[in-house]
Design a protein around this motif. Structure first.
Motif, PDB file in Angstrom:
ATOM      1  N   VAL A 129     -12.200  21.421  18.341  1.00 28.40           N
ATOM      2  CA  VAL A 129     -12.168  20.887  19.709  1.00 28.40           C
ATOM      3  C   VAL A 129     -13.070  19.662  19.854  1.00 28.40           C
ATOM      4  O   VAL A 129     -13.360  19.224  20.963  1.00 28.40           O
ATOM      5  N   GLY A 130     -13.528  19.123  18.724  1.00 29.50           N
ATOM      6  CA  GLY A 130     -14.299  17.886  18.748  1.00 29.50           C
ATOM      7  C   GLY A 130     -15.764  18.038  19.085  1.00 29.50           C
ATOM      8  O   GLY A 130     -16.414  17.074  19.490  1.00 29.50           O
ATOM      9  N   LEU A 131     -16.318  19.243  18.880  1.00 23.11           N
ATOM     10  CA  LEU A 131     -17.725  19.472  19.229  1.00 23.11           C
ATOM     11  C   LEU A 131     -18.550  19.969  18.048  1.00 23.11           C
ATOM     12  O   LEU A 131     -19.556  20.652  18.233  1.00 23.11           O
ATOM     13  N   GLY A 132     -18.131  19.625  16.846  1.00 17.25           N
ATOM     14  CA  GLY A 132     -18.857  20.085  15.669  1.00 17.25           C
ATOM     15  C   GLY A 132     -20.314  19.671  15.651  1.00 17.25           C
ATOM     16  O   GLY A 132     -21.178  20.415  15.162  1.00 17.25           O
ATOM     17  N   GLU A 133     -20.612  18.502  16.217  1.00 13.54           N
ATOM     18  CA  GLU A 133     -21.991  18.006  16.200  1.00 13.54           C
ATOM     19  C   GLU A 133     -22.819  18.504  17.381  1.00 13.54           C
ATOM     20  O   GLU A 133     -24.012  18.214  17.470  1.00 13.54           O
ATOM     21  N   ARG A 134     -22.178  19.258  18.300  1.00 15.50           N
ATOM     22  CA  ARG A 134     -22.914  19.734  19.478  1.00 15.50           C
ATOM     23  C   ARG A 134     -23.091  21.253  19.476  1.00 15.50           C
ATOM     24  O   ARG A 134     -23.430  21.838  20.502  1.00 15.50           O
ATOM     25  N   ARG A 135     -22.873  21.885  18.351  1.00 14.48           N
ATOM     26  CA  ARG A 135     -22.878  23.345  18.349  1.00 14.48           C
ATOM     27  C   ARG A 135     -24.248  23.958  18.624  1.00 14.48           C
ATOM     28  O   ARG A 135     -24.341  25.125  18.995  1.00 14.48           O
ATOM     29  N   ILE A 180      -8.638  17.427  28.341  1.00 10.77           N
ATOM     30  CA  ILE A 180      -8.555  18.870  28.083  1.00 10.77           C
ATOM     31  C   ILE A 180      -7.100  19.303  27.923  1.00 10.77           C
ATOM     32  O   ILE A 180      -6.764  20.118  27.047  1.00 10.77           O
ATOM     33  N   MET A 181      -6.211  18.749  28.743  1.00 10.89           N
ATOM     34  CA  MET A 181      -4.800  19.111  28.612  1.00 10.89           C
ATOM     35  C   MET A 181      -4.223  18.616  27.292  1.00 10.89           C
ATOM     36  O   MET A 181      -3.444  19.325  26.642  1.00 10.89           O
ATOM     37  N   ASP A 182      -4.593  17.415  26.875  1.00 13.79           N
ATOM     38  CA  ASP A 182      -4.148  16.915  25.570  1.00 13.79           C
ATOM     39  C   ASP A 182      -4.627  17.853  24.469  1.00 13.79           C
ATOM     40  O   ASP A 182      -3.884  18.158  23.522  1.00 13.79           O
ATOM     41  N   LEU A 183      -5.867  18.307  24.603  1.00 15.08           N
ATOM     42  CA  LEU A 183      -6.429  19.234  23.612  1.00 15.08           C
ATOM     43  C   LEU A 183      -5.654  20.547  23.593  1.00 15.08           C
ATOM     44  O   LEU A 183      -5.243  21.031  22.525  1.00 15.08           O
ATOM     45  N   LEU A 184      -5.428  21.137  24.770  1.00 17.16           N
ATOM     46  CA  LEU A 184      -4.732  22.416  24.846  1.00 17.16           C
ATOM     47  C   LEU A 184      -3.304  22.307  24.314  1.00 17.16           C
ATOM     48  O   LEU A 184      -2.841  23.182  23.572  1.00 17.16           O
ATOM     49  N   GLY A 186      -2.176  20.119  22.164  1.00 19.62           N
ATOM     50  CA  GLY A 186      -2.233  19.915  20.718  1.00 19.62           C
ATOM     51  C   GLY A 186      -2.491  21.210  19.970  1.00 19.62           C
ATOM     52  O   GLY A 186      -1.859  21.501  18.944  1.00 19.62           O
ATOM     53  N   LEU A 187      -3.413  22.022  20.488  1.00 19.65           N
ATOM     54  CA  LEU A 187      -3.719  23.303  19.847  1.00 19.65           C
ATOM     55  C   LEU A 187      -2.542  24.265  19.955  1.00 19.65           C
ATOM     56  O   LEU A 187      -2.291  25.055  19.041  1.00 19.65           O
ATOM     57  N   TRP A 188      -1.822  24.220  21.074  1.00 20.00           N
ATOM     58  CA  TRP A 188      -0.621  25.039  21.241  1.00 20.00           C
ATOM     59  C   TRP A 188       0.400  24.716  20.148  1.00 20.00           C
ATOM     60  O   TRP A 188       0.946  25.614  19.499  1.00 20.00           O
ATOM     61  N   GLU A 189       0.626  23.428  19.925  1.00 19.59           N
ATOM     62  CA  GLU A 189       1.608  23.027  18.924  1.00 19.59           C
ATOM     63  C   GLU A 189       1.134  23.360  17.513  1.00 19.59           C
ATOM     64  O   GLU A 189       1.902  23.872  16.684  1.00 19.59           O
ATOM     65  N   GLU A 190      -0.137  23.088  17.218  1.00 21.45           N
ATOM     66  CA  GLU A 190      -0.657  23.293  15.870  1.00 21.45           C
ATOM     67  C   GLU A 190      -0.691  24.773  15.483  1.00 21.45           C
ATOM     68  O   GLU A 190      -0.453  25.119  14.320  1.00 21.45           O
TER      69      GLU A 190
END
Length: 227
Positions: A129-135, A180-184, A186-190
């Motif tokens: 979700v693009g937050l690897g550096e903020r964990r 957020i919708m683009d993310l959701l 994209g994850l739905w399709e993937e």
């Protein structure tokens, strides 16, 4: 696949009985994407709760892959939610004292995974979700959009078959909403998820191939061609 038949939900409100859902019949195919719309108090969130096993109907059946969520013992229902269904809510529902990594790991606790596997899967989910550096950041150190990304990672870290979202962009500005919708989507399709979302936002609803409108507890379905 979801198969709902004759789903009715009644509540007591003072001396009156309110039908939040009134004989709902609905099929949602595996990998399908459905948006639920309707007026406030029309039964949108109640329907989503039925799909997620968070509430039980007064009458009717809610089948998920042939298992009736309406009649499962609570222990088995909890297990189904833990293994098959991810939830995203408007209010993020993050624990403020836990880091993003720790918040995501909480979704894996009911699955009995080893600590090392929980850490690895949570880290991977945050990267997705693009937050690897903020964990290592707590929610108060993240923007609203970043907090919702953490919530999405928490929903998907258990690798569910179903993603249910209740107004997931309701607290976000327009630009962040679209992210957020683009993310959701994209994850739905993937991931081949079955994705059901409640939203009052007509612009978001128009992005979905299938819209369920609830009025006075009754559902009508509209199929759309999304280009």
């Amino acid at each position: 696949m979801y198969q709902l038949s004759g789903v009715t939900k009644r509540y007591r409100r003072g001396k009156d009985t309110v039908r939040a859902l009134d004989g709902v019949d609905l099929i949602i195919e595996d990998g399908g994407r459905l948006v639920i719309q309707g007026p406030t108090g029309g039964g949108k969130s109640t329907l989503l709760q039925m799909l997620g096993g968070l509430d039980r109907p007064s009458e009717g059946r809610v089948l998920l892959d042939g298992t009736d969520l309406a009649t499962l013992p609570e222990a088995r229902l909890t297990r189904v939610r833990a293994e098959k269904i991810g939830f995203v809510f408007q209010g993020f529902n993050l624990v403020p004292t836990l880091t993003a990594q720790e918040n995501v790991e909480t979704a894996l606790a009911p699955l009995g995974l080893r600590a090392a596997e929980r850490r690895e899967r949570a880290a991977e989910a945050l990267v997705s979700v693009g937050l690897g550096e903020r964990r290592g950041h707590v929610p108060g150190e993240l923007s609203g959009g970043q907090q919702q990304r953490v919530a999405v990672a928490r929903a998907l870290v258990k690798r569910p078959a179903v993603l249910l979202a209740d107004e997931p962009t309701g607290n976000l500005d327009e630009s962040t909403r679209d992210e957020i919708m683009d993310l959701l989507e994209g994850l739905w399709e993937e991931n081949g998820l079955t994705f059901v979302m409640v939203t009052h936002d007509t612009a978001l609803a128009r992005r979905a191939p299938r819209i369920a409108t609830i009025r006075q507890g009754r559902v009508t379905i509209k199929e759309r061609v999304v280009g």
